[in-house]
Design a protein around this motif. Sequence first.
Motif, PDB file in Angstrom:
ATOM      1  N   PHE A   1     -29.942 -16.332 -81.953  1.00  0.00           N
ATOM      2  CA  PHE A   1     -28.546 -15.908 -81.974  1.00  0.00           C
ATOM      3  C   PHE A   1     -28.203 -15.026 -80.782  1.00  0.00           C
ATOM      4  O   PHE A   1     -29.041 -14.252 -80.311  1.00  0.00           O
TER       5      PHE A   1
ATOM      6  N   GLU B   1     -20.990 -16.424 -92.392  1.00  0.00           N
ATOM      7  CA  GLU B   1     -19.994 -15.440 -91.973  1.00  0.00           C
ATOM      8  C   GLU B   1     -18.648 -15.713 -92.648  1.00  0.00           C
ATOM      9  O   GLU B   1     -17.947 -14.775 -93.053  1.00  0.00           O
ATOM     10  N   GLU B   2     -18.299 -16.983 -92.793  1.00  0.00           N
ATOM     11  CA  GLU B   2     -17.056 -17.341 -93.480  1.00  0.00           C
ATOM     12  C   GLU B   2     -17.158 -17.070 -94.976  1.00  0.00           C
ATOM     13  O   GLU B   2     -16.172 -16.695 -95.618  1.00  0.00           O
TER      14      GLU B   2
ATOM     15  N   LYS C   1     -24.137 -11.160 -82.147  1.00  0.00           N
ATOM     16  CA  LYS C   1     -24.208 -11.583 -83.552  1.00  0.00           C
ATOM     17  C   LYS C   1     -25.256 -10.812 -84.347  1.00  0.00           C
ATOM     18  O   LYS C   1     -25.262 -10.885 -85.584  1.00  0.00           O
TER      19      LYS C   1
ATOM     20  N   ALA D   1     -25.201 -10.502 -88.359  1.00  0.00           N
ATOM     21  CA  ALA D   1     -26.073 -11.528 -88.937  1.00  0.00           C
ATOM     22  C   ALA D   1     -26.933 -10.936 -90.051  1.00  0.00           C
ATOM     23  O   ALA D   1     -27.108 -11.548 -91.118  1.00  0.00           O
TER      24      ALA D   1
ATOM     25  N   GLY E   1     -22.557 -19.316 -89.046  1.00  0.00           N
ATOM     26  CA  GLY E   1     -21.099 -19.362 -89.070  1.00  0.00           C
ATOM     27  C   GLY E   1     -20.562 -19.598 -90.466  1.00  0.00           C
ATOM     28  O   GLY E   1     -19.570 -18.970 -90.884  1.00  0.00           O
ATOM     29  N   THR E   2     -21.206 -20.488 -91.209  1.00  0.00           N
ATOM     30  CA  THR E   2     -20.787 -20.752 -92.588  1.00  0.00           C
ATOM     31  C   THR E   2     -20.970 -19.508 -93.447  1.00  0.00           C
ATOM     32  O   THR E   2     -20.101 -19.170 -94.266  1.00  0.00           O
TER      33      THR E   2
ATOM     34  N   LEU F   1     -26.919 -21.672 -85.724  1.00  0.00           N
ATOM     35  CA  LEU F   1     -25.602 -21.081 -85.460  1.00  0.00           C
ATOM     36  C   LEU F   1     -24.555 -21.613 -86.435  1.00  0.00           C
ATOM     37  O   LEU F   1     -23.676 -20.873 -86.876  1.00  0.00           O
ATOM     38  N   ARG F   2     -24.669 -22.886 -86.798  1.00  0.00           N
ATOM     39  CA  ARG F   2     -23.738 -23.457 -87.778  1.00  0.00           C
ATOM     40  C   ARG F   2     -23.934 -22.799 -89.141  1.00  0.00           C
ATOM     41  O   ARG F   2     -22.966 -22.455 -89.833  1.00  0.00           O
TER      42      ARG F   2
END
Length: 217
Positions: A172, A18-19, A176, A180, A15-16, A11-12
């Motif tokens: 996930f 996605e940013e 997501k 994803a 998230g990275t 998930l981390r």
Amino acid sequence: MAAKPDRKTALRVLGTLEETYPDAHCALNYSNPLELLVATILSAQCTDVRVNQVTEGLFRRYPDAAAYAGADLSALEEEIRSTGFFRNKARNLVACGAALLERHGGEIPRTLEALTALPGVGRKTANVVLGNAFGLAEGLVVDTHVKRIAGRLGWTRHSDPERIERDLCALFPREKWTQASHVLIFHGRQICKAPTPLCTLCPVLSDCPRIGVTRSR
């Protein structure tokens, strides 16, 4: 035996990514569910760029399911020739148009079962249409980029797309799944390339075991 993927780490990483790719989206051009279905069928073993070039005119000439069902097969083959495997794709488009008319009144169905029952439509294509045209997350699209990255990150030990999909969906939350696949595809095209990933530029390098990577830049 390989360790089970850590959900928190996955998930981390997601998230990275996605940013890193906030504008990640479906790269196929379409304005309605039928157009997305057709474009995705044509995208097999073909680049999205090429498909978009072909569909620009194709969508004008074939505006609905009836147009595909009644298409001249030879003419359609020539129109989509540059996408590769054009004979098989043309047959599928004609048969798919006929099936849509017969079973669904010419409309695109909104279930995985109904979509995968259409000629030329597999689980990947169905997931693309459901997630992007209807906002329905019934699965996670596994293309060559997603398959490669999921393996390198240790998120799956499998090579079969459906088993990879099950592994990723377990990591996930459902909300997501659609995005994803987009961020993983963008990452695969820009950084985590085959056969040589650009690991020195990778925003998730510290969390990547680089499974199967023999050389990188």
